[in-house]
Design an enzyme around this catalytic site. Sequence first.
Site, PDB file in Angstrom:
ATOM      1  N   GLU A 134      14.045  26.905  30.157  1.00 25.57           N
ATOM      2  CA  GLU A 134      15.073  27.813  30.654  1.00 25.57           C
ATOM      3  C   GLU A 134      14.871  28.130  32.134  1.00 25.57           C
ATOM      4  O   GLU A 134      15.840  28.249  32.895  1.00 25.57           O
ATOM      5  CB  GLU A 134      15.071  29.119  29.845  1.00 25.57           C
ATOM      6  CG  GLU A 134      15.391  28.924  28.366  1.00 25.57           C
ATOM      7  CD  GLU A 134      14.160  28.774  27.512  1.00 25.57           C
ATOM      8  OE1 GLU A 134      14.141  29.307  26.394  1.00 25.57           O
ATOM      9  OE2 GLU A 134      13.197  28.109  27.974  1.00 25.57           O
ATOM     10  N   ALA A 169       0.683  -1.911  10.562  1.00 22.41           N
ATOM     11  CA  ALA A 169       1.289  -3.222  10.797  1.00 22.41           C
ATOM     12  C   ALA A 169       0.964  -4.103   9.605  1.00 22.41           C
ATOM     13  O   ALA A 169      -0.160  -4.089   9.093  1.00 22.41           O
ATOM     14  CB  ALA A 169       0.748  -3.849  12.084  1.00 22.41           C
ATOM     15  N   TRP A 214      -3.371 -11.635  15.687  1.00 24.36           N
ATOM     16  CA  TRP A 214      -2.502 -10.462  15.621  1.00 24.36           C
ATOM     17  C   TRP A 214      -1.444 -10.692  14.563  1.00 24.36           C
ATOM     18  O   TRP A 214      -0.851 -11.777  14.515  1.00 24.36           O
ATOM     19  CB  TRP A 214      -1.826 -10.185  16.963  1.00 24.36           C
ATOM     20  CG  TRP A 214      -2.812  -9.850  18.044  1.00 24.36           C
ATOM     21  CD1 TRP A 214      -3.216 -10.651  19.049  1.00 24.36           C
ATOM     22  CD2 TRP A 214      -3.492  -8.595  18.235  1.00 24.36           C
ATOM     23  NE1 TRP A 214      -4.109  -9.998  19.872  1.00 24.36           N
ATOM     24  CE2 TRP A 214      -4.296  -8.728  19.389  1.00 24.36           C
ATOM     25  CE3 TRP A 214      -3.501  -7.393  17.537  1.00 24.36           C
ATOM     26  CZ2 TRP A 214      -5.103  -7.683  19.844  1.00 24.36           C
ATOM     27  CZ3 TRP A 214      -4.295  -6.373  18.001  1.00 24.36           C
ATOM     28  CH2 TRP A 214      -5.077  -6.513  19.145  1.00 24.36           C
ATOM     29  N   GLY A 272      -7.307   2.324   8.673  1.00 18.12           N
ATOM     30  CA  GLY A 272      -7.030   1.305   7.676  1.00 18.12           C
ATOM     31  C   GLY A 272      -6.463   1.880   6.392  1.00 18.12           C
ATOM     32  O   GLY A 272      -6.126   3.069   6.302  1.00 18.12           O
ATOM     33  N   ALA A 314      -5.581   5.909   5.197  1.00 19.88           N
ATOM     34  CA  ALA A 314      -4.170   6.206   4.959  1.00 19.88           C
ATOM     35  C   ALA A 314      -3.962   6.742   3.547  1.00 19.88           C
ATOM     36  O   ALA A 314      -3.200   7.695   3.330  1.00 19.88           O
ATOM     37  CB  ALA A 314      -3.322   4.958   5.184  1.00 19.88           C
TER      38      ALA A 314
END
Length: 587
Positions: free
Chosen positions: A69, A170, A186, A305, A309
């Site tokens: 603001e 991934a 990869w 890993g 998780a």
Amino acid sequence: MRQEDPVATHAAHAAPDADTRAMRRAIELAARGLGSTSPNPVVGCVITDASGTIVGEGWHQRAGGPHAEIHALRAAGPAARGGTAYVTLEPCNHTGRTGPCAQALAAAGIARVVHAVSDPNPQASGGAVTLRAAGIDTEGGLLADEAETGNAAWLTSVRLGRPHVTWKYAATLDGRSAAADGSSRWITSAASRADVHRLRAESDAVLVGGGTLRADDPHLAVRGHEGATQPLRIALDTRATIPAGARILDDAAPTLLVVGEDADTRHLTGVELLRLPLHDGRIAVQDLLTHLNLSGVRSVLLEGGPTLAGAFLEAGAVDRVIGYLAPALLGAGPAALADAGITNISGAVRLDITEAVRIGPDLRITAVPVPVTPATKEHGVFTGIVEELGEVTAVEQLEEASRFRLRGPLVTEDAKHGDSIAVNGVCLTVVETADGEFTADVMQETLNRSSLGALSAGSRVNLERPMALGGRLGGHLVQGHVDGTGEIISRTPSEHWEIVKVALPQNLSRYVVEKGSITVDGVSLTVVEAAADWFTISLIPTTLALTTLGIKQSGDPVNLEVDVLAKYVERLLAAGVDPLHATGDAR
């Protein structure tokens, strides 16, 4: 001043589409602060003049610096007078490292304020009330869901007392995070890996476990984003087996190594350590997150890993999932997710996919857990674990009742007509819901028996949905039927908690005992001391920050519900039944 998305001209009250466009612009501005404002929220502000033209924009750029603001007011200058301010978060009403924005807006002559999300922090909230008292037209709730998504990290911290957690992984299309021999470089493309650095730059901390440390020797610092604030690199290594030369221990970014209380760390000279107790050989997820939250971490990117998780998912501590799926198949190798305590398909964590985009040859999918549907009022009970700090937005006097409208985006996200929501410990029935708010009619008897009659627009309230059938009981069984009201007598702060003394109605004293349970304004607490006409409770920092008990003063009323089991035992004894051997109906 920036005017990429000018707002159409409007009179004193802009057309709805003009308001929406201005607020959406404010949300875009707020996102520029991601990764640099913690422990503060990200906030954006757009100011239009009396004709509706944008004359000022701003966003909170860093913790300790001017709020959004203030930046917007400086850009607008005298043109702000008589105009409208669109702010993604209710303007603050307290003096911290900066002054109260609500007062700054009033002093600048702003005629109207539209905010997206009410401030759930009791230490800073109340800006809307201050603005209305100054004669400023103040509205809330516009694009609240969009604004909440952009501010998810800070809101999670305030409401749940822990950082917001994003699990990033991934994998191949068949769900493998590595090949059978353990190789994983990869799986995804360079474009996906570059995108991960963006996620790191927007996070306060990046977290991996011991398995990833040993297998990959990760670096975890941000690359390719000039000027980015480096996140805190956190590694969980219970036995401190990490070598002193690990890449994560260089000086590219700060590092925190989390180890067990008895871990031998003599080889890790100069490394910042956090020692936590082990439970079955593991560090408890909630212990870690509580510590991180108290140290100012508001967002965590989980890059560990499958085992780590799974532990976070089992603990209910995953708020967002981002998966990078490569167009490849492996057929064997570790899965992206290991054991998460789910043994039956009925326990699957269902996700709502919010985005699916191509990143080079890969697919990036973003999803959030679907909330578990709460039990309905007919078979629901509460636990006294406050889910959200809400706000009364309006009170309408009816003939024999009062109609309350309350803001609570979390508790209303899956609420419908007829459901129950506890408000300061009082079970109320939802009449209708809309835009993160719900309406409930409160009969005069309830107003007389509870402290709800003292609430008005702007009052903060503790909110909780009923416990879902089969859910985990976090506090104790709470019915939401207030037994009486007490009054705060005194507050005595100490180093780690605060002792609060509460006056106790005489008719309830027989149910209140030391180490017993009591519900105060909907919060499940343990009695520290008990006398004939008072009792004391101990409030930890999380309770002070996440509930209205943090802002109650001496003389303020509170709703009390005693342990229902004590009342059942009393009834059995009155009927001459031994509670330990009761088998029949003691009516």
